[in-house]
Design a protein around this motif. Structure first.
Motif, PDB file in Angstrom:
ATOM      1  N   GLN A  75       9.841 -36.091 -20.984  1.00  0.00           N
ATOM      2  CA  GLN A  75       9.850 -37.311 -21.787  1.00  0.00           C
ATOM      3  C   GLN A  75      11.248 -37.524 -22.358  1.00  0.00           C
ATOM      4  O   GLN A  75      11.825 -36.624 -22.975  1.00  0.00           O
ATOM      5  N   TRP A  77      13.682 -39.878 -24.799  1.00  0.00           N
ATOM      6  CA  TRP A  77      13.859 -40.915 -25.809  1.00  0.00           C
ATOM      7  C   TRP A  77      15.356 -41.096 -26.044  1.00  0.00           C
ATOM      8  O   TRP A  77      16.129 -40.140 -25.967  1.00  0.00           O
ATOM      9  N   ARG A 283       7.661 -35.299 -31.123  1.00  0.00           N
ATOM     10  CA  ARG A 283       6.723 -36.124 -30.364  1.00  0.00           C
ATOM     11  C   ARG A 283       6.088 -37.189 -31.248  1.00  0.00           C
ATOM     12  O   ARG A 283       5.864 -38.324 -30.810  1.00  0.00           O
ATOM     13  N   ARG A 284       5.803 -36.844 -32.480  1.00  0.00           N
ATOM     14  CA  ARG A 284       5.228 -37.849 -33.391  1.00  0.00           C
ATOM     15  C   ARG A 284       6.253 -38.948 -33.674  1.00  0.00           C
ATOM     16  O   ARG A 284       5.898 -40.129 -33.776  1.00  0.00           O
ATOM     17  N   GLY A 286       8.551 -39.829 -31.567  1.00  0.00           N
ATOM     18  CA  GLY A 286       8.600 -40.575 -30.325  1.00  0.00           C
ATOM     19  C   GLY A 286       7.463 -41.567 -30.217  1.00  0.00           C
ATOM     20  O   GLY A 286       7.636 -42.665 -29.662  1.00  0.00           O
ATOM     21  N   ALA A 287       6.309 -41.217 -30.748  1.00  0.00           N
ATOM     22  CA  ALA A 287       5.180 -42.147 -30.724  1.00  0.00           C
ATOM     23  C   ALA A 287       5.459 -43.370 -31.573  1.00  0.00           C
ATOM     24  O   ALA A 287       4.913 -44.447 -31.332  1.00  0.00           O
ATOM     25  N   SER A 288       6.354 -43.238 -32.571  1.00  0.00           N
ATOM     26  CA  SER A 288       6.632 -44.360 -33.472  1.00  0.00           C
ATOM     27  C   SER A 288       7.304 -45.507 -32.744  1.00  0.00           C
ATOM     28  O   SER A 288       7.245 -46.649 -33.185  1.00  0.00           O
ATOM     29  N   GLU A 289       7.963 -45.230 -31.601  1.00  0.00           N
ATOM     30  CA  GLU A 289       8.632 -46.330 -30.900  1.00  0.00           C
ATOM     31  C   GLU A 289       7.630 -47.214 -30.157  1.00  0.00           C
ATOM     32  O   GLU A 289       7.966 -48.263 -29.663  1.00  0.00           O
ATOM     33  N   ARG A 290       6.352 -46.785 -30.152  1.00  0.00           N
ATOM     34  CA  ARG A 290       5.319 -47.614 -29.553  1.00  0.00           C
ATOM     35  C   ARG A 290       4.370 -48.203 -30.587  1.00  0.00           C
ATOM     36  O   ARG A 290       3.575 -49.068 -30.280  1.00  0.00           O
ATOM     37  N   VAL A 291       4.416 -47.671 -31.816  1.00  0.00           N
ATOM     38  CA  VAL A 291       3.498 -48.126 -32.855  1.00  0.00           C
ATOM     39  C   VAL A 291       4.302 -48.566 -34.071  1.00  0.00           C
ATOM     40  O   VAL A 291       4.766 -47.732 -34.846  1.00  0.00           O
TER      41      VAL A 291
END
Length: 306
Positions: A75, A77, A283-284, A286-291
């Motif tokens: 992955q 970013w 990873r959390r 990284g999830a922020s760039e989608r939410v």
């Protein structure tokens, strides 16, 4: 450590053009053969690292976007680099680029004049506001003179996720050793008081990286043990991330040492805490760039606009 592989939260990638120059915009030097995407991917696979945050080097954009299109097992970013006092056009380009897949956020080395009391007048403020609005992340690596300004901006943008680079250390005046490696100021009393103030903001995090540039010793940098304990106490295990600072870390063997260093420096940490520091927290993020962290229809008002 769980089923998920580690995530390296801080690396740089240089295009062949910049590698040929063997220097970064800061003046730090890397081996002409090192610092490229191909070497990095091989290193990650060799050490079982399944994700990476790549901090851009100014002028390397085209290379980055083409370099990682066949790395489905890792992955990727990206954190975009923004120069000091960017022009309105540069600000617009940066905000537009935040919508690209895989862009995690923006790295700043300068926020503005500490004497400017109106945040909305700062050249970088539209970028900061866009980061907060879209759930992106501010990668921050500034001088000690920027501390009060940073605190004020965090108060005005309380949902802005932020990450202090290199254990919260700040650059030396010249910033580069005789060997061309970055050099940072060892965080002691005054800087630790500032870090404690920053830790009061729940969206502030710290990367455990750049040890070689801070420590007065060789690996395993025993003199950094007390500072790492300080960061763990102030920020907690869920706001610390591990990063290698590749390519400055050196050889593949040195990269493996950096990966193992977290366990060595925090012998009392639980498996859950180590899993968070070595990948879960990144990873959390990284999830922020989608939410997005703010509902764009919610009418949120930023105090910097007042």
């Amino acid at each position: 450590m769980g089923d998920l592989p580690p995530v390296d939260a801080h690396v740089h990638v240089l295009s062949p053009r910049l590698r040929a120059l063997a220097a970064m915009p800061s003046g730090a030097r890397v081996p002409a053969a090192g610092g490229g995407a191909e070497q990095l991917v091989g290193l990650l696979r060799h050490h079982g690292v399944g994700g990476v945050v790549v901090v851009a080097v100014l002028g390397d954009d085209d290379y980055f976007w083409s370099a990682f299109h066949e790395t489905e097992d890792i992955q990727i970013w990206r954190v975009l680099a923004v120069g000091e006092c960017p022009s309105p056009a540069a600000v617009s380009r940066t905000i537009e680029a935040l919508s690209r897949p895989g862009v995690l956020g923006v790295r700043l080395r300068h926020l503005g004049s500490p004497n400017d009391r109106r945040s909305a007048a700062l050249p970088v403020f539209p970028i900061l506001r866009a980061l907060a609005h879209h759930g992106k992340v501010l990668w921050i690596f500034t001088g000690i003179d920027q501390h009060r300004l940073l605190l004020r901006l965090l108060d005005e943008l309380p949902v802005l996720a932020s990450v202090l680079n290199h254990m919260g250390a700040v650059p030396l005046a010249d910033g580069v050793s005789a060997e061309g490696r970055p050099r940072l100021v060892f965080p002691t009393g005054g800087r630790r008081r500032q870090l404690r103030e920053l830790a009061a903001h729940p969206e502030m995090r710290v990367i455990l990286s750049g040890q070689y540039a801070i420590s007065n010793q060789k690996f395993p940098y025993s003199d950094l043990r007390s500072h790492t304990d300080f960061l763990l106490t102030e920020f907690g295990p869920d706001r610390l991330l591990w990063g290698s600072d590749y390519p400055f870390v050196g050889s593949a063997e040195a990269y493996g040492e950096q990966l193992a260093w977290v366990r060595w420096v925090l012998p009392g940490a639980s498996e859950r805490e180590l899993s968070a520091i070595l990948g879960g927290n990144a990873r959390r993020l990284g999830a922020s760039e989608r939410v997005p962290s703010i509902d764009p229809e919610g009418g949120h008002r930023f105090r910097g606009d007042e």
